[in-house]
Design an enzyme around this catalytic site. Structure first.
Site, mmCIF file in Angstrom:
data_model
loop_
_atom_site.group_PDB
_atom_site.id
_atom_site.type_symbol
_atom_site.label_atom_id
_atom_site.label_comp_id
_atom_site.label_asym_id
_atom_site.label_seq_id
_atom_site.Cartn_x
_atom_site.Cartn_y
_atom_site.Cartn_z
ATOM 1 N N ARG A 1 1.055 -0.993 -0.115
ATOM 2 C CA ARG A 1 -0.202 -0.113 -0.150
ATOM 3 C C ARG A 1 0.700 1.482 0.182
ATOM 4 O O ARG A 1 1.864 1.000 0.949
ATOM 5 C CB ARG A 1 -1.070 -0.109 1.042
ATOM 6 C CG ARG A 1 -1.761 -1.008 1.432
ATOM 7 C CD ARG A 1 -3.562 -0.949 2.217
ATOM 8 N NE ARG A 1 -3.595 -2.321 1.785
ATOM 9 C CZ ARG A 1 -5.061 -2.311 1.356
ATOM 10 N NH1 ARG A 1 -4.700 -1.763 0.283
ATOM 11 N NH2 ARG A 1 -5.855 -3.910 1.060
ATOM 12 N N ASN B 1 4.734 6.906 -13.184
ATOM 13 C CA ASN B 1 5.311 8.344 -13.004
ATOM 14 C C ASN B 1 6.399 7.935 -13.868
ATOM 15 O O ASN B 1 7.560 7.248 -12.895
ATOM 16 C CB ASN B 1 5.002 9.163 -12.550
ATOM 17 C CG ASN B 1 3.926 9.303 -11.874
ATOM 18 O OD1 ASN B 1 2.293 9.980 -13.129
ATOM 19 N ND2 ASN B 1 3.126 9.583 -10.526
ATOM 20 N N HIS C 1 7.841 1.640 -10.419
ATOM 21 C CA HIS C 1 6.637 0.918 -9.987
ATOM 22 C C HIS C 1 5.554 1.463 -9.803
ATOM 23 O O HIS C 1 5.334 2.278 -11.043
ATOM 24 C CB HIS C 1 5.969 1.537 -8.573
ATOM 25 C CG HIS C 1 6.832 3.498 -8.222
ATOM 26 N ND1 HIS C 1 7.957 3.647 -8.313
ATOM 27 C CD2 HIS C 1 6.234 4.207 -8.162
ATOM 28 C CE1 HIS C 1 8.103 4.754 -8.251
ATOM 29 N NE2 HIS C 1 6.825 5.522 -7.874
ATOM 30 N N HIS D 1 1.558 2.328 -9.999
ATOM 31 C CA HIS D 1 0.242 2.627 -9.265
ATOM 32 C C HIS D 1 -1.082 2.018 -9.691
ATOM 33 O O HIS D 1 -1.309 2.344 -10.827
ATOM 34 C CB HIS D 1 0.508 4.517 -8.921
ATOM 35 C CG HIS D 1 0.811 5.286 -8.334
ATOM 36 N ND1 HIS D 1 1.353 5.726 -7.636
ATOM 37 C CD2 HIS D 1 2.620 5.376 -9.129
ATOM 38 C CE1 HIS D 1 2.511 6.335 -7.000
ATOM 39 N NE2 HIS D 1 3.051 6.315 -8.664
HETATM 40 P P1 AMP Z 1 6.496 8.522 -7.196
HETATM 41 O O1 AMP Z 1 5.580 9.924 -6.917
HETATM 42 O O2 AMP Z 1 5.386 8.324 -8.760
HETATM 43 O O3 AMP Z 1 7.270 7.922 -7.225
HETATM 44 O O4 AMP Z 1 5.287 7.626 -6.258
HETATM 45 C C1 AMP Z 1 6.256 7.059 -4.874
HETATM 46 C C2 AMP Z 1 5.021 6.732 -4.343
HETATM 47 O O5 AMP Z 1 6.085 6.073 -3.338
HETATM 48 C C3 AMP Z 1 4.142 8.069 -3.692
HETATM 49 O O6 AMP Z 1 2.848 8.086 -4.238
HETATM 50 C C4 AMP Z 1 4.750 7.996 -1.928
HETATM 51 O O7 AMP Z 1 3.450 7.967 -1.266
HETATM 52 C C5 AMP Z 1 5.001 6.403 -2.065
HETATM 53 N N1 AMP Z 1 5.516 6.782 -0.719
HETATM 54 C C6 AMP Z 1 6.729 6.828 -0.101
HETATM 55 N N2 AMP Z 1 7.180 6.676 0.820
HETATM 56 C C7 AMP Z 1 6.224 5.206 0.917
HETATM 57 C C8 AMP Z 1 6.800 4.675 1.396
HETATM 58 N N3 AMP Z 1 8.078 4.636 3.008
HETATM 59 N N4 AMP Z 1 6.167 3.361 1.364
HETATM 60 C C9 AMP Z 1 4.846 3.029 0.415
HETATM 61 N N5 AMP Z 1 4.754 4.241 0.148
HETATM 62 C C10 AMP Z 1 5.311 5.170 -0.075
#
Ligand code: AMP
Ligand code: ZN
Length: 115
Positions: free
Chosen positions: A31, A87, A100, A102
């Site tokens: 999540r 992204n 990753h 989403h």
């Molecule tokens: P992006 O901005 O597409 O690189 O997505 C990175 C995502 O990782 C963001 O939606 C953050 O909320 C999420 N994120 C950052 N740190 C953590 C964490 N420790 N556990 C889960 N999600 C995270």
């Protein structure tokens, strides 16, 4: 391959805790810590690669497995329907450079204003 400085490599290894949703031999789903929808799950390869294009080059089978895991998560949580976002690059909002997808879904029709 893992990168000691990579947040998601550290999550995959268990060094940093996460809320697991699904796992296969090559893929992990957990999540998002700041959910933007009722279902907001991140699907990552266990091996490090920076973005969706490098994943397609370096590990095409794993990218396919990520798609199957995304569908499995959506089947479990939001009626099998979901948005899948990669992204790619800072200007596009990428903040973690371990690819990753989403998985975004909910119990209502999703809005669409990504730009
Ligand atoms: P992006 O901005 O597409 O690189 O997505 C990175 C995502 O990782 C963001 O939606 C953050 O909320 C999420 N994120 C950052 N740190 C953590 C964490 N420790 N556990 C889960 N999600 C995270
Ligand atoms: Zn990584």
């Amino acid at each position: 391959m893992t990168d000691v400085d990579c947040l998601f490599c550290r999550i995959v290894s268990g060094e940093i805790p996460s809320d697991a949703v699904a796992e296969t031999a090559t893929v992990y789903a957990f999540r998002d810590i700041v959910p933007k929808a009722p279902t907001h799950v991140l699907v990552v390869p266990k091996a490090h690669t920076p973005n969706v294009a490098t994943a397609a080059t370096d590990m095409p089978e794993v990218l396919g497995e990520m798609a199957l895991v995304a569908q499995q998560v959506a089947d479990q949580e939001c009626g099998g329907q979901f948005r899948w976002i990669f992204n790619t690059g800072e200007r596009a909002g990428q903040t973690v450079f371990h690819v990753h997808g989403h998985v975004i879904g909910g119990d209502h029709e999703l809005g669409w204003s990504p730009a």
